[in-house]
Design an enzyme around this catalytic site. Structure first.
Site, PDB file in Angstrom:
ATOM      1  N   THR A 195     -19.430  10.750  -5.171  1.00 56.84           N
ATOM      2  CA  THR A 195     -18.175  11.499  -5.180  1.00 56.84           C
ATOM      3  C   THR A 195     -17.404  11.315  -3.886  1.00 56.84           C
ATOM      4  OG1 THR A 195     -17.272  13.750  -5.108  1.00 56.84           O
ATOM      5  CG2 THR A 195     -19.514  13.509  -4.381  1.00 56.84           C
ATOM      6  N   TYR A 221     -22.289  20.613  -2.227  1.00 59.82           N
ATOM      7  CA  TYR A 221     -22.147  19.620  -3.302  1.00 59.82           C
ATOM      8  C   TYR A 221     -22.034  18.218  -2.700  1.00 59.82           C
ATOM      9  CZ  TYR A 221     -19.854  16.697  -6.769  1.00 59.82           C
ATOM     10  OH  TYR A 221     -19.526  15.646  -7.595  1.00 59.82           O
TER      11      TYR A 221
END
Ligand code: UFG
Length: 325
Positions: free
Chosen positions: A116, A140
């Site tokens: 990501t 995250y």
């Protein structure tokens, strides 16, 4: 080829599994259905199990003996990761370790990993290149960065017998052009999905988080990539590894972005609904501008986006959203 797809019943995984099946590959989806859906698996077989279940994972992987693994299964809500970091390190980092270990045991040596843009944190440059420092600002992003480091070390240790492509996704949006699958998160947090739910009347307002950013219109800029272009990048990454390509990390984005205001205006135009968009304060942890440098994925994989079009992204997402109603 035989492809083992973790998280293949989820949003991005199901689009990639669909593309693989359409191309004639054999697909086994391994998904615990915590956020995925059985109906989203359009091709192949579904095994309902989690990556924390090492015995089942090892057994299924050995029996299936895939040519490659694509690993989508993860928890992905940034805000939740701040409140529940251990959940993120378990689901994202520990489970990826389990998967790598099972792959090594089963002699499976090719992995395409869903990373990501969150690994960059507040990116210093626009567009951001893969060589930029990794400085995630939430658990995250940290959990995904750790996976990248583990994969780097595993590739280094096991040489040609374990290779990976890590794809750093920017803002993935849109849905299957035929409207068969799309996003279905409970309590969706993504801008386009929330805008469309507001257009549909499911939400009574869309909050615009921050209008005082150092961008031309004061709202954050993101690089929105259609999920089918992203799916195609996975197919190319598979070909690349199958052709002997070395482990590599690649950004997945179009190389230009849209502001929140621009997305809202386009969502109003596509839906024909002049929905309520309310200017609010900033949401914690949002970088002002995040745009992918995409020269590397174009040169290494020969990737050519075909849906670099905000109208198409929103229209496919809208067709899907209306179907959900
Ligand atoms: N936004 C709003 N209102 C909303 C939702 C979002 O104004 O209701 C804004 C956000 O503040 C942000 C932009 O719209 O500026 C995009 O927000 P999203 O939540 O759609 O996406 P993010 O950029 O926060 O997140 C995406 C991925 C994450 C990834 C992150 C990397 O969804 O998985 O990029 O920065 F971690």
């Amino acid at each position: 080829m035989k492809i083992f797809v973790t998280g293949g019943a989820g949003y991005i995984g199901s689009h990639v599994a669909k593309t693989l099946g359409d191309l004639g590959h054999d697909v086994l989806v391994y998904d615990n259905l915590s956020t995925g859906n059985e109906w989203a698996v359009l091709h192949g077989r579904l095994v309902v199990a989690g990556l924390e279940d090492k015995l089942t994972l090892a057994r299924v992987l050995k029996e299936y003996s895939p040519d490659a693994v694509m690993h989508f299964a993860a928890s992905i809500v940034v805000h939740e990761s701040v409140i529940s970091p251990i959940k993120y390190y378990l689901n994202n980092t520990a489970c990826t370790l389990n998967l790598i270990e099972a792959m090594l045991d089963a002699g499976v040596g090719r992995l395409i990993f869903s990373s990501t843009a969150a690994v960059y944190g507040i990116a210093q440059g626009v567009p951001v290149l893969e060589s930029a420092p990794l400085n995630p600002i939430n658990p995250y992003g940290s959990s995904k960065m750790m996976n990248e480091l583990i994969l780097r070390d595993a590739s280094g240790a096991y040489g040609g017998s374990f290779r990976h492509v890590s794809l750093r996704y920017f803002n993935v949006a849109g849905a299957d052009g035929e409207g068969r699958i799309g996003q279905v998160y409970k309590n969706a947090t993504h801008l386009i999905t929330r805008a469309l739910k507001t257009a549909k009347g499911e939400l009574d307002r869309l909050d615009i988080y921050g209008t005082d950013y150092p961008t031309p219109d004061g709202t954050c800029i993101r690089d929105y990539i259609h999920v089918e272009d992203l799916a195609h990048a996975h197919v190319l990454a598979l070909d690349y590894l199958s052709g002997g390509g070395e482990s590599v990390v690649l950004n997945c984005g179009y190389g230009h972005g849209f502001s929140v205001r621009e997305v809202v205006a386009e969502a109003k135009r596509v839906t024909g609904a002049d929905f309520n968009a309310v200017e609010c304060g900033r949401r914690e942890g949002d970088p002002p501008e995040l745009v992918a440098g995409n020269g590397k994925i174009k040169s290494v994989l020969g990737w050519k986006p075909v849906h670099d079009d905000l109208e198409y992204i929103i229209r496919t997402a809208w067709n899907w959203e209306k179907k959900l109603a």
